[in-house]
Design an enzyme around this catalytic site. Structure first.
Site, PDB file in Angstrom:
ATOM      1  N   ALA A  62       0.858  -1.183   0.000  1.00  0.00           N
ATOM      2  CA  ALA A  62       0.000   0.000   0.000  1.00  0.00           C
ATOM      3  C   ALA A  62       0.893   1.232   0.000  1.00  0.00           C
ATOM      4  CB  ALA A  62      -0.869  -0.010   1.254  1.00  0.00           C
ATOM      5  N   GLU A 124       3.629  -5.889   7.269  1.00  0.00           N
ATOM      6  CA  GLU A 124       2.730  -4.907   7.890  1.00  0.00           C
ATOM      7  C   GLU A 124       2.971  -4.723   9.383  1.00  0.00           C
ATOM      8  OE1 GLU A 124       1.883  -6.950   5.487  1.00  0.00           O
ATOM      9  OE2 GLU A 124       0.422  -6.028   4.147  1.00  0.00           O
TER      10      GLU A 124
HETATM   11  N1  T1G Z   1       4.584   3.457   0.189  1.00  0.00           N
HETATM   12  C1  T1G Z   1       5.078   4.667  -0.139  1.00  0.00           C
HETATM   13  N2  T1G Z   1       6.386   4.920  -0.351  1.00  0.00           N
HETATM   14  C2  T1G Z   1       7.227   3.896  -0.203  1.00  0.00           C
HETATM   15  C3  T1G Z   1       6.796   2.594   0.147  1.00  0.00           C
HETATM   16  C4  T1G Z   1       5.399   2.390   0.338  1.00  0.00           C
HETATM   17  N3  T1G Z   1       4.904   1.198   0.667  1.00  0.00           N
HETATM   18  N4  T1G Z   1       7.871   1.785   0.217  1.00  0.00           N
HETATM   19  C5  T1G Z   1       8.925   2.547  -0.088  1.00  0.00           C
HETATM   20  N5  T1G Z   1       8.549   3.803  -0.331  1.00  0.00           N
HETATM   21  C6  T1G Z   1       9.401   4.943  -0.743  1.00  0.00           C
HETATM   22  C7  T1G Z   1      10.405   5.318   0.335  1.00  0.00           C
HETATM   23  O1  T1G Z   1       9.821   6.243   1.240  1.00  0.00           O
HETATM   24  C8  T1G Z   1      11.496   5.941  -0.487  1.00  0.00           C
HETATM   25  O2  T1G Z   1      11.085   7.236  -0.860  1.00  0.00           O
HETATM   26  C9  T1G Z   1      11.503   5.106  -1.763  1.00  0.00           C
HETATM   27  O3  T1G Z   1      10.206   4.469  -1.812  1.00  0.00           O
HETATM   28  C10 T1G Z   1      12.565   4.035  -1.824  1.00  0.00           C
HETATM   29  O4  T1G Z   1      12.499   3.288  -0.594  1.00  0.00           O
HETATM   30  C11 T1G Z   1      -3.210  -3.251   2.875  1.00  0.00           C
HETATM   31  C12 T1G Z   1      -1.543  -1.994   4.707  1.00  0.00           C
HETATM   32  C13 T1G Z   1      10.359  -1.458  -0.853  1.00  0.00           C
HETATM   33  C14 T1G Z   1      12.129  -2.797   0.331  1.00  0.00           C
HETATM   34  O5  T1G Z   1       6.027  -2.071   4.395  1.00  0.00           O
HETATM   35  O6  T1G Z   1      10.403  -2.052   2.852  1.00  0.00           O
HETATM   36  O7  T1G Z   1       0.648  -2.953   2.124  1.00  0.00           O
HETATM   37  O8  T1G Z   1      12.737   8.458   0.384  1.00  0.00           O
HETATM   38  O9  T1G Z   1      14.675   4.097   0.361  1.00  0.00           O
HETATM   39  O10 T1G Z   1      16.076   0.421   0.420  1.00  0.00           O
HETATM   40  O11 T1G Z   1      -1.972  -4.958   3.832  1.00  0.00           O
HETATM   41  O12 T1G Z   1      11.151   0.749   0.971  1.00  0.00           O
HETATM   42  O13 T1G Z   1      13.081   8.026  -2.020  1.00  0.00           O
HETATM   43  O14 T1G Z   1      11.277   9.594  -1.282  1.00  0.00           O
HETATM   44  O15 T1G Z   1      13.381   2.182   1.406  1.00  0.00           O
HETATM   45  O16 T1G Z   1      15.426  -0.032  -1.988  1.00  0.00           O
HETATM   46  C15 T1G Z   1       3.672  -2.799   3.260  1.00  0.00           C
HETATM   47  C16 T1G Z   1       7.939  -0.725   2.834  1.00  0.00           C
HETATM   48  C17 T1G Z   1       2.832  -1.552   3.256  1.00  0.00           C
HETATM   49  C18 T1G Z   1       7.201  -1.933   2.348  1.00  0.00           C
HETATM   50  C19 T1G Z   1      12.696  -0.641  -0.874  1.00  0.00           C
HETATM   51  N6  T1G Z   1       4.893  -2.535   2.567  1.00  0.00           N
HETATM   52  N7  T1G Z   1       9.093  -0.444   2.007  1.00  0.00           N
HETATM   53  O17 T1G Z   1      13.846  -0.420  -0.086  1.00  0.00           O
HETATM   54  O18 T1G Z   1      14.515   1.930  -0.853  1.00  0.00           O
HETATM   55  S1  T1G Z   1       1.377  -1.735   4.201  1.00  0.00           S
HETATM   56  C20 T1G Z   1       6.012  -2.182   3.190  1.00  0.00           C
HETATM   57  C21 T1G Z   1      10.261  -1.097   2.110  1.00  0.00           C
HETATM   58  C22 T1G Z   1       0.341  -2.603   3.208  1.00  0.00           C
HETATM   59  C23 T1G Z   1      -1.850  -3.796   3.061  1.00  0.00           C
HETATM   60  C24 T1G Z   1      -0.946  -2.922   3.769  1.00  0.00           C
HETATM   61  C25 T1G Z   1      11.402  -0.610   1.300  1.00  0.00           C
HETATM   62  C26 T1G Z   1      11.630  -1.384  -0.014  1.00  0.00           C
HETATM   63  P1  T1G Z   1      12.103   8.411  -0.962  1.00  0.00           P
HETATM   64  P2  T1G Z   1      13.817   2.884   0.194  1.00  0.00           P
HETATM   65  P3  T1G Z   1      15.055   0.441  -0.641  1.00  0.00           P
END
Ligand code: T1G
Length: 692
Positions: A62, A124
């Site tokens: 998300a 999550e």
């Molecule tokens: N939403 C918005 N922005 C995100 C994002 C996300 N899910 N994930 C990463 N970014 C942005 C981050 O802020 C950064 O931005 C850029 O992407 C690169 O990230 C309904 C409720 C994917 C492994 O928890 O673990 O789904 O700083 O620097 O080291 O059940 O980001 O460049 O402006 O971290 O290569 C579940 C979270 C959501 C994944 C990449 N998903 N992200 O790592 O780069 S909840 C997560 C990560 C959900 C549903 C629910 C990591 C990455 P900027 P980065 P990276």
């Protein structure tokens, strides 16, 4: 972006590409676009739909920047249901980050192909929530309840190969996503849909045991134990009812302060390296590291570098000392092998030179000094480094409180001097304070940050003052807690109240670990400059006089033994404290746990406000990340500044006024805090616009 989802027809197969950089998060536009493209593909009579992500990742979940705003239709669970009920077979190609809602989309598809790059998980809980789009219901139908419990409560990522073994994916492909999806579509022609929700319910696991384990392991946190209840629903309720149960639990967590704290921490730890000077400057090239001093810190820093394939030359005063350092480093590298972080220690150790000859540092690109904390010694060392090191080399000090401007002035190249303050054990702790002196060049700062990234550490920019950001705050909350002991609280009650609050350890247990003699020496050193109002923890001096230096001597505030390696309270310590109170004519009083926590937090927040006003930290979020990564502050509270915003700055100011009546000197209120509270602003307002 206008249309982040596109459809291309390839021989009757609809390839739907999600193109929403940087990580193809499921923003509102992506959800709407996906829904539209599924409709279009069906209307066009596609034989199958292949879902892929543009670029490195499939979908990282998300869009968490949308959390906190009112949700907009189409909602993700509905989109997932729509995919699952599609009249076309849907194939998801998992590549790169396939996380959270991204995996939930894939679980709703009828088939899953993974490429070698895939990192698959439902992280999550790390954001204080649970999967909210069917993940807790569909995953256990594919993997069984036990594996789903493990994946969802840890939030860990697995590789494509593990995902295949667990039954999450059907096929591993050795091709780019589009080709992999199209080839698979050919193979399953005529096989129709295969909704995950049609699979039998998973067998029950011992959900109650899992629940209590989560309560123990993730003390104070709601998401992991709630995840257990959601997965339990998969085995006890029909699919549709299970989805509703998941939704209920999910929405409760979405509204929680823990979710807000963890999302704040997520963005804060990415914002710390967003600084104007880093945008405009390229870092210097760093190929070889020199380290001066092979004690605990020097050896730890060497291990941190070696573990990331950076060659190290470590110099100590004598051959014997250098050999001892090599031994310490070897132990850390062996530890990494034991923890499964590394396969073979030998090639890593081959990158290490230990020597007693400081001329061997002549070719190093970055030299980190980790010698004894004493200004005279540092002066000598920097004068020597200045003479030996090549032009353009960066001269860094690992001092934890000394004035780096004074150290830099001892060299002919103060622009090349910077503080790199590691935390012990340096090869494990994630925090690195990058301490910028008055003359430090911007490209040296940029190099500090790129070096930290190379080491896998989170770096925070700090200015020069006694203790920089972290230790300056630590010293303040330690004093507040020492004063509480003088006034009647026991160290054990304080430690207990603060670990209940979520701190990894209480301050007195930490003091025992660090060694009580260290703070004792600091008190003696600062005795001359002490103000008459400063209260002295004479009980701690007494312990030191008795040789009770903490864990290393088997006794400090706590008593340590083989049976009680974590330490147990000691009545003798309480007796000593009582004597010291009596000597100072203090009539002890009782403190409730919540009063202890409030004083602890007020000491942090007030000092942090001074630190911001002094420009030592640029933004409140830098302080949050420092405390979370270096001092065991609970991540799920977002950090102390986020906590303060949640508590309300006006309310905190009122409490500070009350404490100020009690002790006007210790509790002198930081002007920034008054300004913010009076203008109805928050620390979050100060973060705004300063993290891009
Ligand atoms: N939403 C918005 N922005 C995100 C994002 C996300 N899910 N994930 C990463 N970014 C942005 C981050 O802020 C950064 O931005 C850029 O992407 C690169 O990230 C309904 C409720 C994917 C492994 O928890 O673990 O789904 O700083 O620097 O080291 O059940 O980001 O460049 O402006 O971290 O290569 C579940 C979270 C959501 C994944 C990449 N998903 N992200 O790592 O780069 S909840 C997560 C990560 C959900 C549903 C629910 C990591 C990455 P900027 P980065 P990276």
């Amino acid at each position: 972006m206008n249309n982040p989802v596109r459809l291309d027809l390839e021989n009757g197969i609809a390839v739907v590409t999600i193109d929403n950089p940087p990580v193809n998060a499921l923003s509102h536009a992506v959800r709407a676009g996906l829904l539209r493209m599924i409709d279009t593909a069906e209307a066009g009579g596609a034989q199958a739909i292949v879902l892929i992500g543009a670029g490195r990742d499939f979908i990282a979940g998300a869009d968490i920047s949308e959390f906190g705003s009112p949700p907009k239709e189409p909602y993700l669970p509905d989109l997932c249901r729509r995919i699952e009920k599609s009249s076309c077979p849907v194939i998801a190609v998992l590549h790169g980050a396939t996380l959270g809602g991204g995996l939930e989309v894939a679980l709703s598809a009828h088939y899953r192909v993974a490429t070698q790059t895939a990192r698959i998980g439902l992280p999550e809980v790390l954001l204080g929530i649970i999967p909210g789009a069917g993940g807790t219901q569909r995953l256990p139908r594919l993997t069984g309840a036990e594996a789903a419990l493990d994946l969802i409560t840890t939030g860990r990522h697995v590789t494509a190969k593990t995902a295949l073994e667990l039954g999450i994916v059907d096929h591993l492909a050795n091709a780019p996503p589009k080709e992999a999806g199209l080839a698979f579509a050919e193979n399953i022609k005529g096989q129709g849909q295969r909704p995950t929700s049609d699979l039998p319910q998973p067998d029950a696991a011992d959900f109650d045991a899992w629940y209590s384990r989560m309560e123990q392991v993730h003390r104070g946190q709601s998401a992991p134990k709630t995840a257990v209840r959601a997965i339990e629903a998969a085995s006890s309720l029909p699919f549709e009812e299970g989805l509703l149960r998941e939704r209920d639990l999910f929405l409760t967590l979405m509204d929680s302060p823990q979710r807000a704290g963890l999302i704040h921490a997520f963005f804060a730890e990415r914002a710390v390296s967003k600084l104007p000077e880093l945008k405009e400057t390229n870092p210097r090239d760093i190929h070889t590291i020199g380290i001066l001093g092979g004690g605990t810190m020097g050896a730890g820093i060497a291990a941190a570098c070696l573990l990331k394939s950076l060659p190290v030359t470590l110099v100590d005063r004598t051959r014997a000392a250098a050999d001892a350092a090599r031994e310490r480093i070897a132990q850390s590298i062996q530890g990494a092998v034991k923890r499964g972080k590394l396969e073979d220690a030998a090639p890593v150790m081959d990158q290490l030179v230990t020597t007693a000859e400081d001329l061997d540092l002549a070719d190093a690109d970055l030299i980190i000094e980790a010698v004894f904390e004493d200004m005279e010694t540092k002066h000598e060392v920097f004068a020597r480094l200045d003479a030996i090191c090549k032009p353009g080399a960066i001269l860094a000090t690992n001092t934890s409180y000394l004035d780096i401007n004074v150290i830099a002035a001892r060299t002919s190249r103060p622009e090349d001097v910077i503080g790199l303050h590691f935390f012990s054990p340096a090869h494990i702790m994630k925090l690195l304070e990058i301490v910028v002196a008055d003359k430090t060049a911007p490209d040296v700062i940029a190099t500090g940050f790129s070096f930290a990234k190379r080491l896998g550490k989170t770096a925070v920019r700090a200015g020069v003052c006694d203790g920089f950001i972290g230790n300056r705050i630590l010293s303040r909350y330690r004093m507040a807690m020492d004063n509480l002991v003088l006034d009647g609280a026991s160290p054990y009650q304080i430690d207990n109240a603060l670990t209940e609050f979520g701190m990894a350890m209480g301050p007195f247990a930490v003091a025992d670990l660090a060694g009580l003699d260290i703070a004792w020496a600091a008190r003696k050193r600062k005795a001359a400059s002490r103000t008459p109002y400063e209260r002295i923890p004479t009980f701690a001096d007494r312990l030191c006089e008795m040789g009770r230096f903490g864990r290393k001597t088997g006794q400090g505030f706590y008593l340590y033994s083989e049976k009680a390696p974590q330490g147990i309270p000691d009545p003798e310590v309480e007796a000593i404290i009582a004597e010291e109170r009596a000597k100072a004519d203090i009539i002890p009083r009782d403190f409730r746990d919540d009063e202890i926590v409030l004083r602890f937090m007020l000491a942090i927040v007030n000092e942090a406000a001074y630190i911001l006003d002094d420009g030592i930290a640029r933004r409140p979020l830098d302080i949050d990340v420092t405390l979370v990564y270096g001092y065991g502050f609970p991540r799920w509270r977002g950090g102390p500044m986020h906590w303060a915003d949640q508590a309300g700055l006006g309310r905190l100011l009122d409490s500070l006024h009350t404490l100020q009546d009690e002790d006007p000197h210790f509790w002198a209120i930081a002007p920034l805090l008054s300004r913010l509270a009076q203008s109805d602003q928050s620390f979050a307002d100060l973060n705004k616009g300063m993290s891009r």
